[in-house]
Design an enzyme around this catalytic site. Structure first.
Site, PDB file in Angstrom:
ATOM      1  N   GLU A  35       0.834  -1.211   0.000  1.00 26.36           N
ATOM      2  CA  GLU A  35       0.000   0.000   0.000  1.00 26.36           C
ATOM      3  C   GLU A  35       0.867   1.259   0.000  1.00 26.36           C
ATOM      4  OE1 GLU A  35      -3.173  -0.036  -0.489  1.00 26.36           O
ATOM      5  OE2 GLU A  35      -3.273  -2.220  -0.425  1.00 26.36           O
TER       6      GLU A  35
ATOM      7  N   ASP B 286       3.877  -3.910  -5.831  1.00 23.94           N
ATOM      8  CA  ASP B 286       4.448  -5.198  -5.404  1.00 23.94           C
ATOM      9  C   ASP B 286       5.978  -5.132  -5.404  1.00 23.94           C
ATOM     10  OD1 ASP B 286       2.057  -6.405  -4.936  1.00 23.94           O
ATOM     11  OD2 ASP B 286       2.017  -7.609  -6.769  1.00 23.94           O
TER      12      ASP B 286
HETATM   13 ZN   LIG Z   1      -2.530  -2.346  -4.665  1.00 21.77          ZN
END
Ligand SMILES: [Zn+2]
Length: 418
Positions: A277, A362
């Site tokens: 996030e 990611d």
């Molecule tokens: Zn995301």
């Protein structure tokens, strides 16, 4: 007459696309129902795999029915004269003016809201219940609904009033002023949401001191990120699905974890999810999205500004406008009914941009936290949300805001072994 044809063609094409993609998706899932994909074989049981397939299929079937119904409603409002009927009725009752236009717009959302009600109910107490995700009581369902309506009125009515006034009084470039109002309104919402709106629906309590908090604060320091606090939200009072999100702007940013996420994941996994996030922030995704949406609303308003002065826009969609009088409410109603038909074709562009951002977030998580922890967290979340691991590739390319599970995990794995 030509715009009637364009509208009908656009509608037919969008419905055909939706049905085609859904049927491909269903076929693909059915075909892979009996075997867990090899890369997940050690992590996901066949029972969970079956559940994900059945859950996805059930939601798709309801979705197909809703598409058909929404087409009928759209045609009813436009070509069959529903909107005209409501316009005439409110005009007889209230006379011309902004209150009449507001009444027209509120009645439309009331009607569509009432039609949608049994579907929301079925989604929650039929589908979610059947698959064991529902934690909501019928009382809470209605309390939420009434809170939502009151909030919508409290926020929506003043905004509508301002917009309709600008449309009727601000001259040819009313839409530019409206755009400024829209931007300011959204900034206000971003500020109001975490502190005033979200607490109307959920309880937020600060994350308690302990190993998890220490771990998260370490991560925030590593990523050079300041926030106004870490909160746990009682998401479990509605659903078993887990999640985490950021809200607020600037220094007032908050990090919110669903209690369901905290229960399910271990501290390393929570850290990895949070790092993902944070990646959205650090890679400027939030800012880019916001700028994109403001640019898009500028274009949409410019289009509305232009099309609302054209008699053919109304006439070809079953409305007889009074081009010398108040058409703002009608224009707004008609435009918001018809725009999604054409906007639908932008879905894959939007999805593609979003998936690119997910890969970047990611990669950020892999760098600042751990790719393998994120993998185990994601597998748990896929399981808990009964998300299908075998989506149809084309369906996924068109709709999915997140990369399909196998690709996402493979991407993370390539960084984990580095
Ligand atoms: Zn995301």
């Amino acid at each position: 007459m030509t715009f009637t044809l364009i509208f009908l063609l656009g509608l037919a094409l969008s419905v055909a696309t939706r049905y085609y993609l859904a049927s491909r998706h269903m076929r693909h899932i059915a075909l892979h129902r009996d075997q867990v994909p090899a890369e997940f074989a050690s992590k996901v049981t066949i029972t969970d795999h079956h559940k994900a397939a059945d859950y996805t299929m059930t939601k798709l079937r309801l979705g197909l029915f809703e598409i058909a119904l929404s087409v009928a409603i759209l045609i009813g409002f436009t070509l069959l004269g529903g909107l005209q009927l409501m316009h005439d009725f409110t005009l007889d009752l209230m006379g011309p003016g902004i209150p009449q236009q507001i009444a027209l717009l509120v009645s439309i959302s009331l009607i569509t809201g009432i039609i949608d009600l049994p579907f929301s109910w079925h989604r929650q107490f039929g589908i979610e219940e059947k698959f064991g995700f529902n934690r909501m009581t019928p009382t809470l369902f209605f309390v939420d609904m009434f809170k939502g309506i009151l909030l919508g009125l409290a926020i929506g009515l003043p905004l509508l009033w301002v917009v309709l006034t600008l449309m009727t009084e601000a001259g040819q470039y009313w839409w530019v002023w409206t755009w400024f109002v829209w931007v300011a309104f959204n900034a206000l919402l971003l500020w109001l949401f975490p502190t005033f709106i979200a607490p109307l629906f959920n309880k937020f309590k600060p994350l308690e001191d302990g190993p998890l908090k220490d771990r998260i604060e370490d991560l925030l320091k590593r990523c050079d990120f300041t926030s106004q606090g870490l909160f746990i939200m009682d998401g479990s009072k509605r659903s078993a699905h887990g999640n985490a999100y950021f809200t607020g702007m600037g220094k007032a940013k908050r990090i919110v974890f669903f209690d369901t996420l905290i229960e399910r994941l271990n501290p390393q996994e929570i850290e990895a999810v949070l790092a993902h996030e944070l990646g959205h922030f650090k890679r400027q995704h939030i800012r880019k999205r916001l700028i994109q949406s403001f640019a898009l609303s500028f274009l949409v308003l410019a289009l509305l500004g232009w099309i609302s002065t054209k008699a053919w826009f109304y006439l070809s969609l079953g409305i007889t406008p009074d081009m010398n009088g108040y058409n703002a409410g009608l224009a707004l109603a008609l435009f918001s009914l018809v725009l999604p038909v054409f906007g639908f074709f932008l879905t894959p562009i939007n999805s593609m941009g979003s998936r690119k951002h997910e890969y970047e977030a990611d990669a950020f998580a892999a760098e600042k936290s751990s790719a393998s922890d994120l993998i185990t967290a994601l597998v748990k979340l896929y399981q808990d949300n009964a998300a299908t691991l075998t989506p149809d590739p084309l369906y996924s390319k068109f709709y999915d805001s997140h990369p399909p599970a196998p690709l996402r995990i493979a991407h993370l794995q390539s960084m984990a072994v580095r």
